[in-house]
Design a protein around this motif. Structure first.
Motif, PDB file in Angstrom:
ATOM      1  N   ILE A  58     -14.207  60.035 -22.194  1.00  0.00           N
ATOM      2  CA  ILE A  58     -14.137  60.901 -21.012  1.00  0.00           C
ATOM      3  C   ILE A  58     -13.122  60.363 -20.001  1.00  0.00           C
ATOM      4  CG2 ILE A  58     -15.434  61.706 -18.991  1.00  0.00           C
ATOM      5  CD1 ILE A  58     -17.943  61.733 -20.856  1.00  0.00           C
ATOM      6  N   LEU A  59     -13.103  59.039 -19.819  1.00  0.00           N
ATOM      7  CA  LEU A  59     -12.257  58.417 -18.792  1.00  0.00           C
ATOM      8  C   LEU A  59     -10.974  57.789 -19.335  1.00  0.00           C
ATOM      9  CD1 LEU A  59     -15.061  56.648 -16.715  1.00  0.00           C
ATOM     10  CD2 LEU A  59     -13.918  58.828 -16.218  1.00  0.00           C
ATOM     11  N   LYS A  60     -10.605  58.087 -20.577  1.00  0.00           N
ATOM     12  CA  LYS A  60      -9.504  57.378 -21.233  1.00  0.00           C
ATOM     13  C   LYS A  60      -8.189  57.419 -20.453  1.00  0.00           C
ATOM     14  CE  LYS A  60      -8.265  61.163 -24.307  1.00  0.00           C
ATOM     15  NZ  LYS A  60      -8.271  61.645 -25.677  1.00  0.00           N
ATOM     16  N   ASP A  61      -7.873  58.515 -19.819  1.00  0.00           N
ATOM     17  CA  ASP A  61      -6.615  58.592 -19.070  1.00  0.00           C
ATOM     18  C   ASP A  61      -6.606  57.633 -17.885  1.00  0.00           C
ATOM     19  OD1 ASP A  61      -5.672  60.507 -20.828  1.00  0.00           O
ATOM     20  OD2 ASP A  61      -6.295  62.192 -19.560  1.00  0.00           O
ATOM     21  N   TYR A  62      -7.762  57.413 -17.293  1.00  0.00           N
ATOM     22  CA  TYR A  62      -7.860  56.489 -16.161  1.00  0.00           C
ATOM     23  C   TYR A  62      -7.964  55.038 -16.625  1.00  0.00           C
ATOM     24  CZ  TYR A  62      -8.632  60.734 -13.522  1.00  0.00           C
ATOM     25  OH  TYR A  62      -8.486  61.971 -12.962  1.00  0.00           O
ATOM     26  N   ILE A  63      -8.745  54.811 -17.666  1.00  0.00           N
ATOM     27  CA  ILE A  63      -8.924  53.446 -18.166  1.00  0.00           C
ATOM     28  C   ILE A  63      -7.589  52.844 -18.593  1.00  0.00           C
ATOM     29  CG2 ILE A  63      -9.970  52.045 -20.002  1.00  0.00           C
ATOM     30  CD1 ILE A  63     -12.403  53.948 -19.841  1.00  0.00           C
ATOM     31  N   SER A  64      -6.716  53.664 -19.136  1.00  0.00           N
ATOM     32  CA  SER A  64      -5.409  53.153 -19.574  1.00  0.00           C
ATOM     33  C   SER A  64      -4.556  52.661 -18.406  1.00  0.00           C
ATOM     34  CB  SER A  64      -4.656  54.232 -20.356  1.00  0.00           C
ATOM     35  OG  SER A  64      -4.292  55.308 -19.497  1.00  0.00           O
ATOM     36  N   GLN A  65      -4.907  53.048 -17.185  1.00  0.00           N
ATOM     37  CA  GLN A  65      -4.162  52.631 -15.999  1.00  0.00           C
ATOM     38  C   GLN A  65      -4.788  51.422 -15.296  1.00  0.00           C
ATOM     39  OE1 GLN A  65      -3.293  55.996 -13.339  1.00  0.00           O
ATOM     40  NE2 GLN A  65      -3.951  57.328 -15.001  1.00  0.00           N
ATOM     41  N   MET A  66      -5.929  50.972 -15.803  1.00  0.00           N
ATOM     42  CA  MET A  66      -6.674  49.893 -15.156  1.00  0.00           C
ATOM     43  C   MET A  66      -6.414  48.548 -15.828  1.00  0.00           C
ATOM     44  SD  MET A  66     -10.432  51.502 -14.679  1.00  0.00           S
ATOM     45  CE  MET A  66     -10.633  53.240 -14.360  1.00  0.00           C
ATOM     46  N   HIS A  67      -6.657  47.518 -15.066  1.00  0.00           N
ATOM     47  CA  HIS A  67      -6.609  46.161 -15.599  1.00  0.00           C
ATOM     48  C   HIS A  67      -7.955  45.809 -16.233  1.00  0.00           C
ATOM     49  CE1 HIS A  67      -5.719  41.915 -15.953  1.00  0.00           C
ATOM     50  NE2 HIS A  67      -6.828  41.639 -15.304  1.00  0.00           N
ATOM     51  N   ALA A  68      -9.060  46.253 -15.617  1.00  0.00           N
ATOM     52  CA  ALA A  68     -10.393  45.946 -16.122  1.00  0.00           C
ATOM     53  C   ALA A  68     -11.343  47.105 -15.849  1.00  0.00           C
ATOM     54  CB  ALA A  68     -10.922  44.682 -15.464  1.00  0.00           C
ATOM     55  N   PHE A  69     -12.256  47.321 -16.802  1.00  0.00           N
ATOM     56  CA  PHE A  69     -13.244  48.386 -16.673  1.00  0.00           C
ATOM     57  C   PHE A  69     -14.509  47.949 -17.392  1.00  0.00           C
ATOM     58  CE2 PHE A  69     -15.316  52.174 -18.509  1.00  0.00           C
ATOM     59  CZ  PHE A  69     -15.556  52.886 -17.351  1.00  0.00           C
ATOM     60  N   SER A  70     -15.646  48.024 -16.708  1.00  0.00           N
ATOM     61  CA  SER A  70     -16.920  47.740 -17.364  1.00  0.00           C
ATOM     62  C   SER A  70     -17.908  48.831 -17.006  1.00  0.00           C
ATOM     63  CB  SER A  70     -17.462  46.367 -16.963  1.00  0.00           C
ATOM     64  OG  SER A  70     -17.786  46.343 -15.598  1.00  0.00           O
ATOM     65  N   GLN A  71     -18.833  49.054 -17.900  1.00  0.00           N
ATOM     66  CA  GLN A  71     -19.798  50.124 -17.669  1.00  0.00           C
ATOM     67  C   GLN A  71     -21.172  49.737 -18.162  1.00  0.00           C
ATOM     68  OE1 GLN A  71     -20.092  53.454 -20.553  1.00  0.00           O
ATOM     69  NE2 GLN A  71     -18.031  52.808 -21.179  1.00  0.00           N
ATOM     70  N   LYS A  72     -22.160  50.386 -17.552  1.00  0.00           N
ATOM     71  CA  LYS A  72     -23.526  50.342 -18.008  1.00  0.00           C
ATOM     72  C   LYS A  72     -23.948  51.799 -18.082  1.00  0.00           C
ATOM     73  CE  LYS A  72     -27.738  47.786 -17.364  1.00  0.00           C
ATOM     74  NZ  LYS A  72     -28.358  46.703 -16.600  1.00  0.00           N
ATOM     75  N   SER A  73     -24.384  52.222 -19.254  1.00  0.00           N
ATOM     76  CA  SER A  73     -24.729  53.621 -19.490  1.00  0.00           C
ATOM     77  C   SER A  73     -26.190  53.695 -19.907  1.00  0.00           C
ATOM     78  CB  SER A  73     -23.849  54.192 -20.606  1.00  0.00           C
ATOM     79  OG  SER A  73     -22.486  53.936 -20.356  1.00  0.00           O
ATOM     80  N   LEU A  74     -27.000  54.365 -19.109  1.00  0.00           N
ATOM     81  CA  LEU A  74     -28.436  54.436 -19.351  1.00  0.00           C
ATOM     82  C   LEU A  74     -28.924  55.876 -19.371  1.00  0.00           C
ATOM     83  CD1 LEU A  74     -29.622  51.716 -16.787  1.00  0.00           C
ATOM     84  CD2 LEU A  74     -29.238  51.403 -19.242  1.00  0.00           C
ATOM     85  N   THR A  75     -30.011  56.104 -20.125  1.00  0.00           N
ATOM     86  CA  THR A  75     -30.703  57.385 -20.018  1.00  0.00           C
ATOM     87  C   THR A  75     -31.522  57.359 -18.726  1.00  0.00           C
ATOM     88  OG1 THR A  75     -32.682  56.631 -21.180  1.00  0.00           O
ATOM     89  CG2 THR A  75     -30.907  57.561 -22.547  1.00  0.00           C
ATOM     90  N   VAL A  76     -31.992  58.510 -18.321  1.00  0.00           N
ATOM     91  CA  VAL A  76     -32.814  58.583 -17.108  1.00  0.00           C
ATOM     92  C   VAL A  76     -34.074  57.737 -17.283  1.00  0.00           C
ATOM     93  CG1 VAL A  76     -34.146  60.125 -15.624  1.00  0.00           C
ATOM     94  CG2 VAL A  76     -31.906  60.848 -16.479  1.00  0.00           C
ATOM     95  N   LYS A  77     -34.688  57.812 -18.439  1.00  0.00           N
ATOM     96  CA  LYS A  77     -35.912  57.044 -18.706  1.00  0.00           C
ATOM     97  C   LYS A  77     -35.642  55.539 -18.615  1.00  0.00           C
ATOM     98  CE  LYS A  77     -39.576  56.754 -22.157  1.00  0.00           C
ATOM     99  NZ  LYS A  77     -40.056  57.253 -23.452  1.00  0.00           N
ATOM    100  N   GLN A  78     -34.536  55.072 -19.174  1.00  0.00           N
ATOM    101  CA  GLN A  78     -34.187  53.654 -19.105  1.00  0.00           C
ATOM    102  C   GLN A  78     -33.930  53.235 -17.663  1.00  0.00           C
ATOM    103  OE1 GLN A  78     -30.869  53.861 -21.831  1.00  0.00           O
ATOM    104  NE2 GLN A  78     -31.941  52.547 -23.295  1.00  0.00           N
ATOM    105  N   TYR A  79     -33.225  54.061 -16.923  1.00  0.00           N
ATOM    106  CA  TYR A  79     -32.928  53.746 -15.531  1.00  0.00           C
ATOM    107  C   TYR A  79     -34.203  53.660 -14.709  1.00  0.00           C
ATOM    108  CZ  TYR A  79     -30.973  54.010 -10.844  1.00  0.00           C
ATOM    109  OH  TYR A  79     -30.657  53.759  -9.529  1.00  0.00           O
ATOM    110  N   GLN A  80     -35.107  54.616 -14.894  1.00  0.00           N
ATOM    111  CA  GLN A  80     -36.361  54.608 -14.149  1.00  0.00           C
ATOM    112  C   GLN A  80     -37.170  53.344 -14.450  1.00  0.00           C
ATOM    113  OE1 GLN A  80     -37.944  58.430 -15.285  1.00  0.00           O
ATOM    114  NE2 GLN A  80     -36.973  59.462 -13.552  1.00  0.00           N
ATOM    115  N   ALA A  81     -37.096  52.862 -15.681  1.00  0.00           N
ATOM    116  CA  ALA A  81     -37.808  51.632 -16.054  1.00  0.00           C
ATOM    117  C   ALA A  81     -37.260  50.425 -15.324  1.00  0.00           C
ATOM    118  CB  ALA A  81     -37.740  51.426 -17.561  1.00  0.00           C
TER     119      ALA A  81
END
Length: 84
Positions: A58-81
């Motif tokens: 989804i973000l590939k055009d932006y990530i290619s312009q960055m020096h560093a990128f990190s993410q944490k991707s959670l479902t709603v249930k995981q986040y609520q926990a």
């Protein structure tokens, strides 16, 4: 042109239904290093690697312009926990 928080947010929100999103510019405002937390039911049934690939696509055009990128991707249930 540096990547902005607004660019990342708009692109993610237009691609998937986001329940919670936190975007942190870790580059002191120059737009070259970001850390994100994205919570969405679009991640349901996907493992960590699949989620990261999904967001990276989804973000590939932006990530290619960055020096560093990190993410944490959670479902709603995981986040609520994490809140308890």
């Amino acid at each position: 042109m540096p990547v902005s928080v607004e660019d990342l947010e708009k692109t993610l929100r237009s691609a998937i239904k986001v329940e919670y999103l936190e975007i942190v510019d870790e580059s002191s405002g120059c737009g070259e290093s970001y850390r994100i937390l994205v919570v969405s039911d679009a991640f349901e049934g996907k493992g960590t690697l699949a989620r990261h690939r999904f967001v990276n696509e989804i973000l590939k055009d932006y990530i290619s312009q960055m020096h560093a990128f990190s993410q944490k991707s959670l479902t709603v249930k995981q986040y609520q926990a994490t809140l308890n």
